[in-house]
Design an enzyme around this catalytic site. Structure first.
Site, PDB file in Angstrom:
ATOM      1  N   GLU A  99      27.342 -27.233  10.651  1.00 42.78           N
ATOM      2  CA  GLU A  99      28.283 -28.098  11.571  1.00 42.78           C
ATOM      3  C   GLU A  99      28.964 -26.823  12.575  1.00 42.78           C
ATOM      4  O   GLU A  99      29.322 -27.137  13.750  1.00 42.78           O
ATOM      5  CB  GLU A  99      29.242 -28.812  10.909  1.00 42.78           C
ATOM      6  CG  GLU A  99      28.686 -30.031  10.042  1.00 42.78           C
ATOM      7  CD  GLU A  99      28.091 -30.776  10.837  1.00 42.78           C
ATOM      8  OE1 GLU A  99      28.408 -31.077  12.244  1.00 42.78           O
ATOM      9  OE2 GLU A  99      27.681 -31.935  10.155  1.00 42.78           O
TER      10      GLU A  99
ATOM     11  N   GLU B 227      32.470 -32.458  15.687  1.00 38.82           N
ATOM     12  CA  GLU B 227      31.821 -31.317  14.991  1.00 38.82           C
ATOM     13  C   GLU B 227      33.258 -30.722  14.028  1.00 38.82           C
ATOM     14  O   GLU B 227      32.750 -30.186  12.834  1.00 38.82           O
ATOM     15  CB  GLU B 227      31.416 -30.072  15.557  1.00 38.82           C
ATOM     16  CG  GLU B 227      30.190 -30.519  16.712  1.00 38.82           C
ATOM     17  CD  GLU B 227      28.900 -31.298  15.877  1.00 38.82           C
ATOM     18  OE1 GLU B 227      28.974 -31.561  14.671  1.00 38.82           O
ATOM     19  OE2 GLU B 227      28.120 -31.703  16.627  1.00 38.82           O
TER      20      GLU B 227
ATOM     21  N   HIS C 291      33.467 -32.984  11.159  1.00 40.11           N
ATOM     22  CA  HIS C 291      32.540 -32.661  10.427  1.00 40.11           C
ATOM     23  C   HIS C 291      32.645 -31.576   9.359  1.00 40.11           C
ATOM     24  O   HIS C 291      32.498 -31.761   8.034  1.00 40.11           O
ATOM     25  CB  HIS C 291      31.058 -32.652  10.732  1.00 40.11           C
ATOM     26  CG  HIS C 291      30.849 -33.794  11.554  1.00 40.11           C
ATOM     27  ND1 HIS C 291      29.580 -34.006  12.463  1.00 40.11           N
ATOM     28  CD2 HIS C 291      31.210 -35.095  11.763  1.00 40.11           C
ATOM     29  CE1 HIS C 291      29.687 -35.290  12.945  1.00 40.11           C
ATOM     30  NE2 HIS C 291      30.344 -35.881  12.645  1.00 40.11           N
TER      31      HIS C 291
ATOM     32  N   TYR D 144      36.684 -31.057   2.807  1.00 38.86           N
ATOM     33  CA  TYR D 144      37.285 -32.085   1.719  1.00 38.86           C
ATOM     34  C   TYR D 144      36.505 -32.337   0.593  1.00 38.86           C
ATOM     35  O   TYR D 144      36.981 -32.476  -0.620  1.00 38.86           O
ATOM     36  CB  TYR D 144      37.276 -33.447   2.526  1.00 38.86           C
ATOM     37  CG  TYR D 144      37.867 -34.668   1.832  1.00 38.86           C
ATOM     38  CD1 TYR D 144      39.122 -34.654   1.460  1.00 38.86           C
ATOM     39  CD2 TYR D 144      37.027 -35.599   1.935  1.00 38.86           C
ATOM     40  CE1 TYR D 144      39.467 -35.922   0.753  1.00 38.86           C
ATOM     41  CE2 TYR D 144      37.563 -36.960   1.420  1.00 38.86           C
ATOM     42  CZ  TYR D 144      38.687 -37.196   0.734  1.00 38.86           C
ATOM     43  OH  TYR D 144      39.232 -38.084   0.092  1.00 38.86           O
TER      44      TYR D 144
ATOM     45  N   GLU E  71      20.256 -31.034  15.294  1.00 40.01           N
ATOM     46  CA  GLU E  71      20.836 -32.022  14.945  1.00 40.01           C
ATOM     47  C   GLU E  71      19.972 -33.335  14.759  1.00 40.01           C
ATOM     48  O   GLU E  71      20.033 -34.358  14.056  1.00 40.01           O
ATOM     49  CB  GLU E  71      21.835 -32.593  16.343  1.00 40.01           C
ATOM     50  CG  GLU E  71      23.198 -31.526  16.218  1.00 40.01           C
ATOM     51  CD  GLU E  71      24.233 -31.797  17.185  1.00 40.01           C
ATOM     52  OE1 GLU E  71      23.729 -31.906  18.389  1.00 40.01           O
ATOM     53  OE2 GLU E  71      25.414 -32.156  16.839  1.00 40.01           O
TER      54      GLU E  71
ATOM     55  N   GLU F 231      26.052 -37.988  14.767  1.00 40.46           N
ATOM     56  CA  GLU F 231      24.893 -37.086  15.152  1.00 40.46           C
ATOM     57  C   GLU F 231      24.044 -37.919  16.078  1.00 40.46           C
ATOM     58  O   GLU F 231      23.205 -37.386  16.790  1.00 40.46           O
ATOM     59  CB  GLU F 231      24.316 -36.427  13.987  1.00 40.46           C
ATOM     60  CG  GLU F 231      25.100 -35.711  13.078  1.00 40.46           C
ATOM     61  CD  GLU F 231      25.729 -34.454  14.041  1.00 40.46           C
ATOM     62  OE1 GLU F 231      25.260 -34.261  15.179  1.00 40.46           O
ATOM     63  OE2 GLU F 231      26.635 -33.799  13.366  1.00 40.46           O
TER      64      GLU F 231
ATOM     65  N   HIS G 264      25.167 -37.719  19.430  1.00 42.40           N
ATOM     66  CA  HIS G 264      25.080 -36.265  19.868  1.00 42.40           C
ATOM     67  C   HIS G 264      23.853 -35.909  20.424  1.00 42.40           C
ATOM     68  O   HIS G 264      23.449 -35.304  21.522  1.00 42.40           O
ATOM     69  CB  HIS G 264      25.204 -35.119  18.765  1.00 42.40           C
ATOM     70  CG  HIS G 264      26.883 -35.417  18.174  1.00 42.40           C
ATOM     71  ND1 HIS G 264      27.315 -34.396  17.148  1.00 42.40           N
ATOM     72  CD2 HIS G 264      27.950 -36.040  18.685  1.00 42.40           C
ATOM     73  CE1 HIS G 264      28.514 -34.872  16.948  1.00 42.40           C
ATOM     74  NE2 HIS G 264      28.895 -35.687  17.768  1.00 42.40           N
TER      75      HIS G 264
HETATM   76 FE    FE Z   1      26.440 -33.004  16.073  1.00 42.46          FE
HETATM   77 MN    MN Z   2      27.905 -32.619  13.258  1.00 42.60          MN
END
Ligand code: FE
Ligand code: MN
Length: 334
Positions: free
Chosen positions: A76, A107, A110, A116, A180, A214, A217
């Site tokens: 990421e 991103e 992500h 987390y 990706e 994604e 993206h």
């Molecule tokens: Fe992405």
């Molecule tokens: Mn991503």
């Protein structure tokens, strides 16, 4: 004299977004905003219980979870760096830049997801964030993509002239189509397969959100690549097309190796050969999206993967969400 286009704009003001020329880029921005989410919205309670239980997960499942967290935790960041340090510099069109800023934020979300996960499961960050050095099949994927992009990281680089436009296209194909579009998908399939068995459902849901992001993206990336091709047809030569096809073939080998390595005996009724077929199926879809011929002709062995992207089909999924799922890209484009 060539008209200014999506890259190398010299005659119009890059700060003047109206009127817009590439309305599809604006649509991706709106879709990204409509998909807003944060990892903390998803409870990790069940995941923590399973992770701490000596019996809830098999040793191979634990390994596979760690490997996928390790791969994505740094992938990421590599992707974000490429948007901000390479794509943004050369994609001069304002509405495309607006989307790139949105993508960069996603991103960051992500990246936050893997923080987390590490925090809630109590994972060792030195282990997770070093897997792109210590696990050969992860390192091979990252090295492959980074190796495609180093030549444009020179601050003096400009995507002017056939050779440099081709270098910039390879950067975009490296990140949008290969990283990706291919390298994320065996991992997505593994984590969603676990979730289907009620294992690590919090992380599984986070992966569903990431996969939804994604899919936008890579759809934006392909539209960007196709626009650059259309505006600079002299760069899209048969030899260059053959080179791109070869890169996709190499990427499929690397992703298949990763899938076999992370999941050697199969998982929950899915065998490694199905992962291999899935990677090839995905690669064909990516090739078609940038107008290159398909290579593998595999049926999708995991039809549930495309259903997961189409989150509106999952009743209750959005009960607590403010927004409805919208997309400018194709809904089920996994
Ligand atoms: Fe992405
Ligand atoms: Mn991503």
């Amino acid at each position: 004299m060539k008209k200014d286009g999506i890259i190398n704009n010299t005659s119009t003001d890059p700060n003047k977004i109206l009127p817009m020329r590439y309305l599809w880029a604006r649509e991706y921005y709106k879709s990204g905003v409509a998909n807003n989410w944060t990892p903390e919205e998803i409870s990790m309670q069940k995941d923590v219980e399973q992770w701490q239980s000596p019996t809830a997960l098999a040793p191979l499942e634990r390994k596979l979870i760690l490997w996928n967290l390790g791969f994505f935790a740094t992938a990421e960041s590599l992707t974000a760096n490429n948007i901000v340090l390479a794509a943004y510099a050369h994609v001069t069109n304002p509405e495309c830049r607006q989307y790139l800023l949105r993508q960069a934020f996603e991103e960051a979300v992500h990246t936050d997801t893997f923080i987390y996960c590490c925090d809630s499961l109590g994972l060792n960050p030195d282990e997770i964030y070093n897997m792109y050095n210590t696990i050969p099949s992860i390192k091979a994927k990252d090295d492959f993509v980074v190796g495609l992009t180093t030549s444009i990281m020179d601050p003096a680089f400009k995507p002017i002239g056939i050779e440099n436009i081709q270098k910039f296209l390879i950067d975009l194909i490296g990140f949008y189509v290969i990283m990706e579009g291919i390298f994320f998908y065996a991992g997505f399939a593994m984590m969603l397969a676990l979730k289907r068995q009620q294992k690590m459902v919090g992380i599984g849901e986070q992966f569903e959100y990431i996969m939804r992001d994604e899919s936008l993206h890579l759809a934006f990336g392909c539209d960007l690549i196709n626009t650059i091709k259309a505006e600079n047809p002299e760069a899209w030569t048969p030899a260059f097309q053959a080179k791109i096809t070869e890169l996709v073939k190499q990427a499929v080998v690397l992703e298949t190796a990763y899938a076999y390595d992370a999941c050697p005996q199969g998982l929950l009724g899915i065998n490694a050969e199905q992962f291999s077929n899935y990677v090839e199926h995905i690669a064909d879809r990516r090739l078609e999206r940038i107008d290159l011929p398909k290579l593998y002709f595999r049926e999708n062995p995991f039809p549930w993967m495309s259903q997961s992207v189409d989150l509106t089909k999952e009743k209750n999924f959005f009960e607590t969400r403010v927004t409805e799922y919208q997309t400018a890209g194709s809904l089920t484009w996994e």
